[in-house]
Design an enzyme around this catalytic site. Structure first.
Site, PDB file in Angstrom:
ATOM      1  N   ASP A  54      50.959  66.600  21.382  1.00 37.82           N
ATOM      2  CA  ASP A  54      49.700  67.205  21.826  1.00 37.82           C
ATOM      3  C   ASP A  54      49.779  68.706  21.593  1.00 37.82           C
ATOM      4  O   ASP A  54      50.483  69.417  22.323  1.00 37.82           O
ATOM      5  CB  ASP A  54      49.463  66.906  23.298  1.00 37.82           C
ATOM      6  CG  ASP A  54      49.543  65.415  23.599  1.00 37.82           C
ATOM      7  OD1 ASP A  54      48.986  64.637  22.813  1.00 37.82           O
ATOM      8  OD2 ASP A  54      50.176  65.040  24.599  1.00 37.82           O
TER       9      ASP A  54
ATOM     10  N   SER B  24      53.941  61.463  22.718  1.00 39.18           N
ATOM     11  CA  SER B  24      52.675  62.025  22.230  1.00 39.18           C
ATOM     12  C   SER B  24      52.874  63.457  21.751  1.00 39.18           C
ATOM     13  O   SER B  24      53.511  64.270  22.416  1.00 39.18           O
ATOM     14  CB  SER B  24      51.627  61.992  23.352  1.00 39.18           C
ATOM     15  OG  SER B  24      50.343  62.318  22.857  1.00 39.18           O
TER      16      SER B  24
ATOM     17  N   SER C 120      48.881  60.981  19.669  1.00 35.12           N
ATOM     18  CA  SER C 120      48.886  62.440  19.553  1.00 35.12           C
ATOM     19  C   SER C 120      47.466  62.951  19.493  1.00 35.12           C
ATOM     20  O   SER C 120      46.527  62.197  19.249  1.00 35.12           O
ATOM     21  CB  SER C 120      49.634  62.885  18.287  1.00 35.12           C
ATOM     22  OG  SER C 120      50.978  62.486  18.321  1.00 35.12           O
TER      23      SER C 120
END
Length: 350
Positions: free
Chosen positions: A275, A273, A235
């Site tokens: 983000d 992830s 991340s």
């Protein structure tokens, strides 16, 4: 050993000049503080971003968030999306400590703002996270609410980067990640403004790593015999601040551009992830107790916003690389190791 790449590294990343500190603290009023826990299997911490000298509950700033990939557990973004405002410091920590950090922000704010939950409404902490469980014993729940107050009180315009605060246990592209920051300056109407970025990096696969446009990942993967190049499931948190007058709608557009910087370093926002980006401006704060029926605010002409986008991308990319270049090698839980990028480049003479 000598590293040719480091010796010729163009840290400016683009043609816009850096701010005097080359950090988010070049934006007037912005400061950063850390609490770092680094002992044995516990490799984690808290990072706080404070904005302005006034109580943020009384003097709120405009902000907007953008989720590139939502595999994350951040708090407070719903209200930011609805109101376009921040009313607390920004706090970063590890995934399983979001609850403790949220409580820490609440306690910090109510101790300094008696009207919260009484004459005024409740408070909306914004807490960001990444999973540092490779290096840190994340199940130990080592972060406590008091660490948040300590990080906020430690905030300064001069702060460390790399394996500090929330970045202590983070990994990036199979190497050591952490806290990174950078800034760019632009001139509008003869007046100087700053765009600064602060990131918490914990993403990417080593084979995909790009540094200053160089496809460095395959070379590192071969030299280090990397065995961790599975799916991307890390991340990154990307915070962009400016003193330019921008509306919350324009700030949303700015936050979206951080994805360009992330892609430049080789990340493709993998399925696992988280983000997330947030952009804010210190211009035209919103006073809680204002009696005005109408508010007049300034905002940059849309025809001139491209230079803000460029500054955002360059500062964010530089911040990502700075987070790795500033980080030392860390040994953590069950002797897991993440090597610092600078030491790797020097050892391999790349």
């Amino acid at each position: 050993m000598f590293s040719p790449l480091l010796a010729h590294l163009d840290s400016s990343l683009g043609n816009l000049p850096q701010g005097p500190r080359n950090t988010i603290a070049d934006v007037p009023g912005v400061q950063v503080g850390h609490v770092t826990l680094a002992e044995g299997a516990v490799q984690t911490g808290v990072t706080a971003v404070t904005i302005g000298e006034e109580n943020p509950f009384h003097e709120r700033i405009r902000a907007a968030a953008h989720v590139l990939n939502g595999f994350g557990k951040s708090t407070g973004l719903v209200q930011v999306e609805e109101l376009g405002q921040l009313e607390t410091p920004l706090v970063l920590t590890n995934t399983l400590s979001v609850g403790a950090a949220h409580e820490g922000v609440v306690r910090y704010m109510i101790e300094r703002t008696p009207e919260i939950g009484r004459e005024a409404g409740t408070v909306n902490p914004v807490v960001f996270e990444c999973n540092d469980g490779y290096l840190n014993d994340i199940r130990s729940l080592s972060i406590k609410p008091h660490h948040v107050a300590e990080a906020i009180e430690a905030a300064s315009s001069e702060f460390d980067q790399g394996a500090v605060g929330a970045g202590r246990g983070m990994s990036a592209f199979g190497l050591k990640g952490g806290i990174g920051s950078a800034s760019r300056q632009i001139t509008v109407g003869g007046k100087l403004f700053y765009v600064g970025a602060l990131v918490l990096t914990n993403m990417g696969r080593m084979p995909d790593f790009i540094m200053n446009g160089l496809d460095l990942g395959p070379q590192l993967e071969h030299a280090l015999e990397d065995e961790t190049a599975g799916p991307e499931k890390g991340s990154i948190i990307m915070i962009v601040g400016t003193n330019l007058p921008l509306s919350d709608r324009q700030l949303k557009r700015v936050a979206k551009r951080t994805g360009v910087a992330l892609a430049r370093t080789g990340s493709y926002f993998g399925n696992g992830s988280g983000d997330i980006a947030l952009a804010f401006t210190t211009a035209d704060p919103i006073l809680l107790n204002s009696r005005k029926r109408f508010q007049t605010i300034q905002q940059l002409d849309e025809a001139r916003i491209d230079r803000v986008f460029r500054a955002t991308v360059d500062a964010t990319e530089a911040a990502i690389l700075n987070s790795m270049l500033a980080a030392e090698t860390v040994v953590g839980r069950t002797n897991h190791v993440r090597r610092g990028l600078r030491s790797v480049l020097e050892d391999l003479s790349i």
